[in-house]
Write an enzyme that holds these catalytic residues in place. Structure first.
Site, short mmCIF file in Angstrom:
data_model
loop_
_atom_site.label_atom_id
_atom_site.label_comp_id
_atom_site.label_asym_id
_atom_site.label_seq_id
_atom_site.Cartn_x
_atom_site.Cartn_y
_atom_site.Cartn_z
N GLU A 53 53.92 -2.79 4.34
CA GLU A 53 54.15 -1.57 3.56
C GLU A 53 54.52 -0.40 4.47
OE1 GLU A 53 50.55 -3.61 1.52
OE2 GLU A 53 51.56 -3.62 3.48
N THR A 205 44.29 -40.11 23.58
CA THR A 205 45.67 -39.62 23.56
C THR A 205 45.95 -38.80 24.81
OG1 THR A 205 45.78 -39.62 21.15
CG2 THR A 205 47.32 -38.18 22.31
N ASP A 209 48.80 -40.57 27.07
CA ASP A 209 50.11 -39.90 26.98
C ASP A 209 50.26 -38.75 27.98
OD1 ASP A 209 50.60 -41.62 24.91
OD2 ASP A 209 50.34 -40.13 23.32
N LEU A 213 51.62 -30.71 25.16
CA LEU A 213 51.27 -30.03 23.91
C LEU A 213 51.80 -28.60 23.86
CD1 LEU A 213 47.57 -31.23 23.30
CD2 LEU A 213 49.72 -32.31 22.58
N GLU A 292 47.32 -34.22 16.23
CA GLU A 292 48.38 -35.15 16.61
C GLU A 292 47.87 -36.51 17.07
OE1 GLU A 292 51.67 -34.06 18.92
OE2 GLU A 292 52.23 -32.36 17.68
N THR A 297 40.94 -40.17 16.03
CA THR A 297 40.74 -38.75 15.73
C THR A 297 41.29 -38.41 14.35
OG1 THR A 297 40.81 -38.18 18.07
CG2 THR A 297 41.24 -36.40 16.51
#
Length: 349
Positions: A53, A205, A209, A213, A292, A297
């Site tokens: 506004e 993970t 991997d 992220l 992810e 998980t």
């Protein structure tokens, strides 16, 4: 579409421009209309800065100069969310509307935040302003589903994300890294990361991997990183510990802060782990989180019923055996092609 809806649709379009920059505040857009013409518009651009506004009214003042005061007294202001009535990072927007003697306000939806929740509408009405509520209400509610989830459920909005093979596998049987989707899907995921507050993975993970992220394939800020590592087994050499962004490590051993890495010990790592994690994220003002992986998980949050939408990529590759992908049920969107992969979104009903 009626004029009121056209102007509110513009508010929604403006509000979306703040996505990824205003959390834990809601996204809000506003337009000032004089004789069926938009003469000013604005949106909430950054947390702690001017609200929609304010920016819309200032836009009128900048464009029309000395004529602005008279124009505002004959205009209506449309805003996608109820104007605030309390002092927070900025003064109340309801007071600003009253100060400029704008005679009519059109509101998309009420604000459930306890310090607002009808108080902005009531303050305007008590000052003699005509208030109309519920213009494109469902669209305005959907716009801020993350904010409303945090306020009403005291937890972040939860987005599950995974990729699966054409025959429903999540990963090979040996748990090794296996890319299922192509670059187009990866870029889309990185775009999503710029739009949410945090991204969460489990220990396996992180170990298998070694993910960064971040949002390196899309312009914008990277989300905070969240890792579940019960016994603090993860080596400090992982990308997750590079201190490039704030990282939260949920564990059973210590609560401490080392630079921008926060270790948060949970009360009980045998029960209610998703619930404890989400409440801690809520306390950290994290409004949305992408989960992810890995499969364990993801399934822990699914089994707890703690998810709002699942974004599932299906690639063309096949695995003869392996770890089955999670399964969720809810309102399912139409599949869309993303490169050679398919994306389907399921909303928790």
């Amino acid at each position: 579409m009626a004029n009121h809806e056209i102007y509110m649709q513009r508010c929604i379009e403006l509000a979306r421009l703040g996505k990824g920059n205003v959390s834990p505040n809601p996204m809000v857009g506003a337009v000032v209309v004089f004789q069926d013409k938009i003469i000013g518009e604005g949106y909430h651009q950054q947390y702690g800065k001017a609200h929609a506004e304010v920016n819309a009214i200032n836009n009128v003042i900048e464009v029309y100069g000395s004529d602005a005061a008279d124009l505002l007294k004959q205009s209506a202001i449309y805003v996608s969310l109820e104007p605030c009535a309390h002092y927070g990072k900025t003064p109340p927007c309801a007071d600003l509307v009253i100060q400029h003697q704008i005679p009519e306000v059109f509101v998309g939806c009420r604000d459930p935040f306890n310090q607002v929740n009808g108080k902005g509408i009531e303050k305007l009405q008590q000052a003699g302003t005509k208030v109309n509520v519920g213009i494109l209400e469902q669209e305005c509610l959907d716009l801020n589903k993350r904010f409303f989830t945090r306020v009403q459920k005291q937890r972040p909005y939860i987005i599950l994300k995974w990729a699966q093979t054409a025959n429903g596998y999540f990963a090979p049987a040996d748990g090794s890294q296996y890319w299922i989707t192509g670059m187009e899907a990866k870029k889309l995921v990185h775009q999503w990361r710029t739009e949410e507050d945090a991204i969460l993975v489990g220990k396996n993970t992180a170990l298998i991997d070694n993910p960064q992220l971040n949002a390196r394939y899309w312009p914008g800020k990277s989300p905070k990183r969240v890792v579940i590592d019960r016994n603090l087994d993860l080596p400090a050499s992982l990308h997750l510990f590079d201190k490039s962004v704030e990282t939260l490590i949920f564990n059973a051993i210590k609560t401490d802060i080392e630079d921008n890495i926060k270790y948060i010990a949970l009360e009980d790592f045998d029960r209610f782990v998703p619930q404890y994690i989400l409440f801690q994220l809520y306390l950290q003002d994290i409004q949305s989180v992408i989960i992810e992986g890995g499969a364990h998980t993801l399934n822990s949050f699914i089994e707890a019923g703690l998810w709002d939408e699942a974004r599932i990529f299906t690639g063309q590759s096949l695995l003869s055996e392996g770890l089955k992908a999670p399964v969720v049920y809810g309102h399912t969107s139409q599949p869309v092609a993303v490169g050679e992969d398919t994306l389907q979104i399921i909303y928790n009903s």
